[in-house]
Design an enzyme around this catalytic site. Structure first.
Site, PDB file in Angstrom:
ATOM      1  N   ARG A 118      43.071  37.290  44.130  1.00 56.76           N
ATOM      2  CA  ARG A 118      42.194  36.589  45.227  1.00 56.76           C
ATOM      3  C   ARG A 118      40.945  35.695  44.898  1.00 56.76           C
ATOM      4  NH1 ARG A 118      38.943  41.824  47.178  1.00 56.76           N
ATOM      5  NH2 ARG A 118      39.698  43.037  44.675  1.00 56.76           N
TER       6      ARG A 118
ATOM      7  N   GLU B 104      42.905  57.521  36.826  1.00 54.47           N
ATOM      8  CA  GLU B 104      42.984  55.591  37.654  1.00 54.47           C
ATOM      9  C   GLU B 104      43.511  56.955  39.200  1.00 54.47           C
ATOM     10  OE1 GLU B 104      42.581  53.304  37.011  1.00 54.47           O
ATOM     11  OE2 GLU B 104      42.330  54.441  35.209  1.00 54.47           O
TER      12      GLU B 104
ATOM     13  N   LYS C  53      18.493   3.497  34.013  1.00 56.51           N
ATOM     14  CA  LYS C  53      19.450   4.317  33.299  1.00 56.51           C
ATOM     15  C   LYS C  53      19.560   3.725  31.750  1.00 56.51           C
ATOM     16  CE  LYS C  53      23.007   1.791  32.306  1.00 56.51           C
ATOM     17  NZ  LYS C  53      24.470   1.324  32.289  1.00 56.51           N
TER      18      LYS C  53
ATOM     19  N   TYR D 245      15.685  -1.222  40.119  1.00 57.36           N
ATOM     20  CA  TYR D 245      16.554  -0.840  39.375  1.00 57.36           C
ATOM     21  C   TYR D 245      16.764  -1.557  38.003  1.00 57.36           C
ATOM     22  CZ  TYR D 245      21.413  -0.259  36.793  1.00 57.36           C
ATOM     23  OH  TYR D 245      22.547  -0.218  35.803  1.00 57.36           O
TER      24      TYR D 245
ATOM     25  N   TYR E 164      25.320  -6.628  34.466  1.00 53.89           N
ATOM     26  CA  TYR E 164      26.532  -6.446  34.122  1.00 53.89           C
ATOM     27  C   TYR E 164      27.753  -7.538  34.172  1.00 53.89           C
ATOM     28  CZ  TYR E 164      31.605  -4.171  34.912  1.00 53.89           C
ATOM     29  OH  TYR E 164      32.862  -3.672  34.150  1.00 53.89           O
TER      30      TYR E 164
HETATM   31  C1  UD1 Z   1      40.436  49.535  34.917  1.00 53.14           C
HETATM   32  C2  UD1 Z   1      40.694  51.017  34.272  1.00 53.14           C
HETATM   33  C3  UD1 Z   1      39.434  51.905  35.697  1.00 53.14           C
HETATM   34  C4  UD1 Z   1      38.614  50.888  35.179  1.00 53.14           C
HETATM   35  C5  UD1 Z   1      38.206  49.760  35.934  1.00 53.14           C
HETATM   36  C6  UD1 Z   1      36.824  49.166  35.988  1.00 53.14           C
HETATM   37  C7  UD1 Z   1      42.319  51.251  33.134  1.00 53.14           C
HETATM   38  C8  UD1 Z   1      43.491  52.114  33.890  1.00 53.14           C
HETATM   39  N1  UD1 Z   1      41.540  51.100  34.376  1.00 53.14           N
HETATM   40  O1  UD1 Z   1      41.418  49.383  35.884  1.00 53.14           O
HETATM   41  O2  UD1 Z   1      39.252  52.710  34.914  1.00 53.14           O
HETATM   42  O3  UD1 Z   1      37.463  52.154  36.560  1.00 53.14           O
HETATM   43  O4  UD1 Z   1      39.521  48.858  35.243  1.00 53.14           O
HETATM   44  O5  UD1 Z   1      36.889  47.740  36.585  1.00 53.14           O
HETATM   45  O6  UD1 Z   1      42.126  51.010  32.587  1.00 53.14           O
HETATM   46  N2  UD1 Z   1      43.764  43.135  32.144  1.00 53.14           N
HETATM   47  C9  UD1 Z   1      44.698  42.956  31.121  1.00 53.14           C
HETATM   48  N3  UD1 Z   1      45.939  43.517  30.362  1.00 53.14           N
HETATM   49  C10 UD1 Z   1      46.556  43.888  31.585  1.00 53.14           C
HETATM   50  C11 UD1 Z   1      46.188  44.678  32.917  1.00 53.14           C
HETATM   51  C12 UD1 Z   1      44.501  44.367  33.027  1.00 53.14           C
HETATM   52  O7  UD1 Z   1      44.487  41.908  29.891  1.00 53.14           O
HETATM   53  O8  UD1 Z   1      48.252  44.123  31.712  1.00 53.14           O
HETATM   54  C13 UD1 Z   1      42.236  43.182  32.072  1.00 53.14           C
HETATM   55  C14 UD1 Z   1      42.011  41.573  33.421  1.00 53.14           C
HETATM   56  O9  UD1 Z   1      42.321  40.993  33.730  1.00 53.14           O
HETATM   57  C15 UD1 Z   1      40.462  42.298  33.540  1.00 53.14           C
HETATM   58  C16 UD1 Z   1      40.713  44.061  32.697  1.00 53.14           C
HETATM   59  O10 UD1 Z   1      42.308  44.052  32.214  1.00 53.14           O
HETATM   60  O11 UD1 Z   1      39.716  41.711  32.716  1.00 53.14           O
HETATM   61  C17 UD1 Z   1      40.692  45.146  33.587  1.00 53.14           C
HETATM   62  O12 UD1 Z   1      42.097  45.382  34.730  1.00 53.14           O
HETATM   63  P1  UD1 Z   1      41.788  45.295  36.373  1.00 53.14           P
HETATM   64  O13 UD1 Z   1      43.082  45.163  36.932  1.00 53.14           O
HETATM   65  O14 UD1 Z   1      41.357  44.891  37.156  1.00 53.14           O
HETATM   66  O15 UD1 Z   1      41.837  46.138  36.080  1.00 53.14           O
HETATM   67  P2  UD1 Z   1      42.491  47.993  37.192  1.00 53.14           P
HETATM   68  O16 UD1 Z   1      43.293  48.471  36.334  1.00 53.14           O
HETATM   69  O17 UD1 Z   1      41.520  47.430  38.320  1.00 53.14           O
END
Ligand code: UD1
Ligand code: CA
Length: 467
Positions: free
Chosen positions: A17, A160, A361, A376, A397
């Protein structure tokens, strides 16, 4: 804290987004990438190690870490999560780098404004013994994992949104995405994760179930300040957090005694260090490290980057000071602007005056020197009490190389002079208005050079490259 702290930063997810070519975690807040804010939190907590989990646009994120991560006072590592199978799977990738004797704190690369005190309270709750979750009540909890409490107040499960029953959807306490757990316990809990859920992902949040099954208490540290757990998912959210961060910084400055004409019209993109009795008018932007000494006044609409402004100096409205490549110094009692431009390598001594539409400068001006209008000075060394007239310039220059101009103490340069560098104007000399000087001048003399106009056919400019 009587345990070692290791931090895992989740940064593998997609940030679609943002509609940007840049990874979300590298978007700038307060002049710094989001990920740098998160890693600074880890550094503030004196973490011994931080492991960043990369995935989407991993190359760019890792290159950025290599670029500025080395400056952080902790051991920084990254691991790739490929493909991205969920937050639990992400932490699994970091596990081989986490020693069993520590506590693991899980942070999100896109949640930049969590305060150190909040994380310390979470770690105190964990105490090297139990699973601690940072939670929050939200009027609209949709999309987030819900906190199911047991009758004794401990946490029973995180459900979740997509897996929640109608009753569970009614819970307004949510999981922030931040948790702390003893690493030796987290390891077996993570090993037990599966992806049998609505999203087919390995949920980190399922460790709550496994912790409870293993008899480990799960506690929540609930805060009220939603800003501290706010993530960035869109340009609008980024802008909202930017204002919040700026407000925080303005409040900190005012608490130190800095007088801000309007805390809502100040942007600090880096660090602003202020002495006593500093006044800053509206719409000023500070970038990088900027030091303002006692009694400094900054007029409206100034942009100041990488500079040290000494005690009692005044920067008048609409001035631009850019020391990004070579810090700028403004001496005590100096006066700059309005509408002045100080470029890299400018060093102004005490009581120097730089007036409107003057550009400086890579030059030093000694005590009491003045260039008050339309001028300058580039690659120049200017002595004490020199007066540099309106419309005068250093021709530093020649099309191929830069040359220095030396203007010794007490020289008066009239209006509309051209100093063709390299050149030295001897101390105490006077240069008549409209002079074009190609040769150095003797001390104490009046020099006037207004030649008749000539053109040289077939003249060749010096070639670029050498020198
Ligand atoms: C997650 C939590 C949710 C919480 C929310 C808060 C889980 C399953 N759920 O939700 O309970 O309320 O965060 O914002 O954890 N990321 C990875 N690898 C992945 C997936 C995600 O590194 O495979 C990272 C994302 O870049 C991000 C963070 O994990 O920084 C959270 O991921 P995001 O998808 O935003 O979280 P949600 O699934 O919405
Ligand atoms: Ca998700």
């Amino acid at each position: 804290m009587d345990f070692a702290l290791d931090v895992v930063v989740l940064a593998a997810g997609k940030g679609t987004r943002m509609k940007s070519r840049w990874p979300k975690v590298l978007q700038r807040l307060g002049g710094q990438p989001l990920l740098a804010h998160v890693l600074q939190q880890a550094a503030q907590l004196q973490a011994r190690k931080a492991v960043v989990v990369t995935g989407h646009e991993a190359e760019q994120v890792e290159a950025a870490l290599a670029d500025w991560g080395a400056a952080l006072p902790l051991l920084l590592r990254s691991v790739r999560q490929q493909p991205q199978l969920g937050t639990g799977h992400a932490v699994q990738q970091a596990l081989p780098l986490l020693p069993d004797d520590g506590v693991t704190l899980v942070l999100s690369g896109d949640v930049p404004l969590t305060e150190a005190a909040t994380l310390r309270a979470l770690l105190a709750l964990c105490a090297g013994q139990q699973l601690a979750l940072l939670t929050l009540r939200l009027p609209d909890p949709s999309g987030y994992g819900r906190i199911e409490r047991a009758p004794d107040g401990s946490v029973q499960a995180i459900v979740e949104h997509k897996d929640a029953s109608a009753a569970q959807l009614g819970i307004d306490e949510i999981y922030s995405g931040i948790m702390a757990a003893p690493t030796r316990l987290l390891r077996p809990w993570l090993a037990q994760l599966d992806n049998r859920n609505a999203q087919g992902e390995y949920y980190l949040t399922d460790v709550v179930r496994h912790a409870r099954a293993a008899g480990c208490p799960v506690q929540a540290h609930r805060i009220d300040d939603a800003l501290q757990v706010a993530g960035v998912n869109s340009p609008a959210q980024l802008a909202e957090l930017e204002r919040a961060l700026q407000r925080r910084q303005a409040e900190r400055l005012m608490a130190q005694g800095v007088r801000l004409a309007d805390p809502a019209r100040l942007d600090v993109r880096g660090r602003l260090h202020c002495g006593q009795d500093v006044e800053i008018d509206v719409n000023c932007v500070f970038e990088g490290e900027v030091h303002l000494g006692d009694g400094v006044r900054i007029g409206a609409n100034c942009v100041i980057a990488q500079a040290r402004i000494e005690a009692g100096a005044q920067i008048l409205p609409f001035s631009h000071i850019d020391g990004q490549r070579d810090p700028v110094q403004v001496g005590p009692g100096a006066q700059v602007g309005p509408f002045a431009r100080l470029r890299p390598g400018t060093r102004l001594g005490p009581e120097v005056h730089i007036g409107n539409f003057v550009e400086v400068k890579n030059s030093s001006l000694a005590a009491g020197a003045k260039a008050n209008h339309l001028a300058y000075l580039g690659d120049a060394t200017v002595g004490e009490r020199v007066n540099y007239g309106a419309g005068s310039i250093t021709a530093n220059y020649d099309g191929a190389a830069k040359h220095r101009s030396v203007i010794e103490a007490d020289v008066h340069v009239g209006s509309n002079c051209v100093l063709v560098a390299p050149i030295t104007l001897g101390a105490g000399g006077t240069i008549g208005a409209g002079s074009t000087l190609t040769k150095s001048t003797p001390p104490g003399a009046l020099t006037v050079a207004r030649g008749k106009q000539i053109s040289l056919p077939g003249w060749q400019r010096p070639k670029k490259g050498k020198g």
